[in-house]
Scaffold this active site. Structure first.
Site, PDB file in Angstrom:
ATOM      1  N   CYS A 220      33.143  35.035  37.005  1.00 43.68           N
ATOM      2  CA  CYS A 220      34.521  35.308  36.272  1.00 43.68           C
ATOM      3  C   CYS A 220      35.121  36.470  36.268  1.00 43.68           C
ATOM      4  O   CYS A 220      34.630  37.577  36.913  1.00 43.68           O
ATOM      5  CB  CYS A 220      34.038  34.946  34.710  1.00 43.68           C
ATOM      6  SG  CYS A 220      33.427  36.140  33.934  1.00 43.68           S
ATOM      7  N   GLY A 241      32.462  37.566  43.889  1.00 49.03           N
ATOM      8  CA  GLY A 241      32.475  38.604  42.973  1.00 49.03           C
ATOM      9  C   GLY A 241      33.994  38.268  42.035  1.00 49.03           C
ATOM     10  O   GLY A 241      34.642  37.515  42.462  1.00 49.03           O
ATOM     11  N   HIS A 242      34.004  39.252  41.093  1.00 51.24           N
ATOM     12  CA  HIS A 242      34.952  39.016  40.113  1.00 51.24           C
ATOM     13  C   HIS A 242      36.386  39.422  40.515  1.00 51.24           C
ATOM     14  O   HIS A 242      36.405  40.175  41.371  1.00 51.24           O
ATOM     15  CB  HIS A 242      34.734  39.875  38.599  1.00 51.24           C
ATOM     16  CG  HIS A 242      34.694  41.424  39.225  1.00 51.24           C
ATOM     17  ND1 HIS A 242      33.917  42.023  38.209  1.00 51.24           N
ATOM     18  CD2 HIS A 242      34.794  42.130  40.013  1.00 51.24           C
ATOM     19  CE1 HIS A 242      33.857  43.287  38.492  1.00 51.24           C
ATOM     20  NE2 HIS A 242      34.397  43.433  39.526  1.00 51.24           N
ATOM     21  N   ASN A 243      37.261  38.477  40.069  1.00 47.20           N
ATOM     22  CA  ASN A 243      38.711  38.737  40.673  1.00 47.20           C
ATOM     23  C   ASN A 243      39.065  38.526  41.989  1.00 47.20           C
ATOM     24  O   ASN A 243      40.043  38.774  42.554  1.00 47.20           O
ATOM     25  CB  ASN A 243      39.336  39.940  40.158  1.00 47.20           C
ATOM     26  CG  ASN A 243      39.186  40.241  38.475  1.00 47.20           C
ATOM     27  OD1 ASN A 243      38.373  40.880  38.011  1.00 47.20           O
ATOM     28  ND2 ASN A 243      40.370  39.844  38.128  1.00 47.20           N
ATOM     29  N   SER A 261      37.445  41.639  43.720  1.00 47.55           N
ATOM     30  CA  SER A 261      39.074  42.018  43.711  1.00 47.55           C
ATOM     31  C   SER A 261      39.222  41.836  45.431  1.00 47.55           C
ATOM     32  O   SER A 261      40.493  42.147  45.658  1.00 47.55           O
ATOM     33  CB  SER A 261      39.438  43.163  43.174  1.00 47.55           C
ATOM     34  OG  SER A 261      39.413  43.417  42.105  1.00 47.55           O
TER      35      SER A 261
END
Length: 342
Positions: A220, A241-243, A261
């Site tokens: 998330c 990974g996140h974002n 990201s």
């Protein structure tokens, strides 16, 4: 289930050469075909099997011309591989559509709502305030957290975990033991060299027609959303990974890791065991060879890259040839140095 050759030809928009009334009740490889089965021929190295197979029907390209008599009924289509994939898809849909109702024991919070024709397998769990669409299949041992939205015709196979606040679109398929919405890898270094956990407050959004492979993990977002765009296909054992944002109709092979990201464009092809660094962008229609490592953004669309650091595919192949020649080059250089000293 049983279909006639005529019905199959209508489904895949094919033209029949042979007996259109034959009954088909199974799918098979061309070399393993038996009476009552249907197969396909796409790669011509398998053409010899066409003349010996016992399959009742075979799907072939419309440009194909047999070199010998063929006992099987032929169905001519524009693209035999795509046509067979369409047939597999329909067969799978027919098989899955038979599952409906609620097996016990299972749990769903009273505040959650489901659409019609939903299947909930034994030991499945659905948390608070969830909204689950029509014709959704939730297999045994699936966990769905609070405030989750799942669109129509989506399938969650056994062992899938969908954590709080995540959104899954229509026609998605999540394969066994995939995790959607686990905490991102967020830790802040402290003055005493320890690490402080950064709460991960965002979610994951899967748009329509996304496929997530077995044991793949999608973290998330720290804030906002990790987004997998429409039609993306993720293989098994991928870490996202996140974002991260993955573009429309991008395909990613197994054991790839994508750091937080990173943004991957539309229609990209990422090979197996590729490492993608955080906060970088990869342009649309980029192809990346297996075991490559990307640490910088790729801004020009349509490139084919390979290696670490990535080079154009042509340059990478040339480099590999030169590396194999290094022992010979070293001997030649040594011989020239010795000759010069003499």
């Amino acid at each position: 289930m049983e279909f006639t050759v005529r019905q199959i030809a209508a489904l895949i928009n094919g033209k029949i050469q042979g007996n259109e009334s034959l009954k088909i009740n199974q799918l098979a490889k061309i070399e393993e075909g038996q009476p009552g089965s249907i197969s396909f021929l796409s790669n011509l190295k398998y053409e010899p099997f066409l003349y010996t197979t016992q399959a009742s029907a075979v799907i072939v390209e419309e440009s194909f011309e047999p070199k010998q008599p063929v006992a099987s009924t032929l169905i001519f289509v524009e693209n035999s591989y795509s046509a067979f994939a369409r047939l597999l898809e329909e067969y799978h849909r027919q098989m899955a559509s038979g599952r409906m109702g609620v097996e016990q024991p299972s749990y769903m919070a009273e505040s959650s709502k489901v659409g019609d024709h939903v299947y909930r397998g034994a030991f499945s769990y659905i948390g608070q305030n969830c909204r689950i669409g029509t014709n959704v299949k939730i297999y045994p041992h699936v966990y769905v957290g609070d405030n989750v939205q799942i669109g129509d015709n989506t399938v969650l196979h056994s062992g899938v975990r969908v954590l709080d606040n995540c959104v899954i679109g229509n026609h998605c398929t999540i394969h066994p033991n995939a995790v959607i919405g686990s905490d991102g890898f967020g830790f802040a270094p402290q003055a005493d060299s320890s690490y402080k956990t950064i709460p991960q407050l965002g979610n994951v959004i899967l748009e329509d027609w996304v496929n997530v492979g077995a044991n793949t993990t999608i973290d998330c977002a720290t804030m906002g959303s990790t987004v997998i765009r429409k039609g993306a296909k993720l293989d098994n054992l991928i870490q996202i990974g996140h974002n991260v944002e993955i573009g429309r109709h991008t395909v990613i092979a197994a054991q790839t890791g994508i750091s937080g990201s990173a943004k991957i464009g539309d229609h990209c092809v990422i090979g197996g065991q590729v490492g993608i660094g955080g906060h970088i962008e990869i342009a649309d229609r980029t192809s990346v060879g297996a075991q490559s490592g990307l640490g910088k953004s790729i801004k020009e669309p349509g490139q084919s890259l390979n290696g670490t650091p990535p080079q154009s595919l042509k340059e990478s192949l040339r480099s590999q040839v030169l590396i194999r020649k290094l022992p010979q080059i070293e001997k030649r250089v040594s011989a020239l140095e010795q000759k010069k000293s003499e």
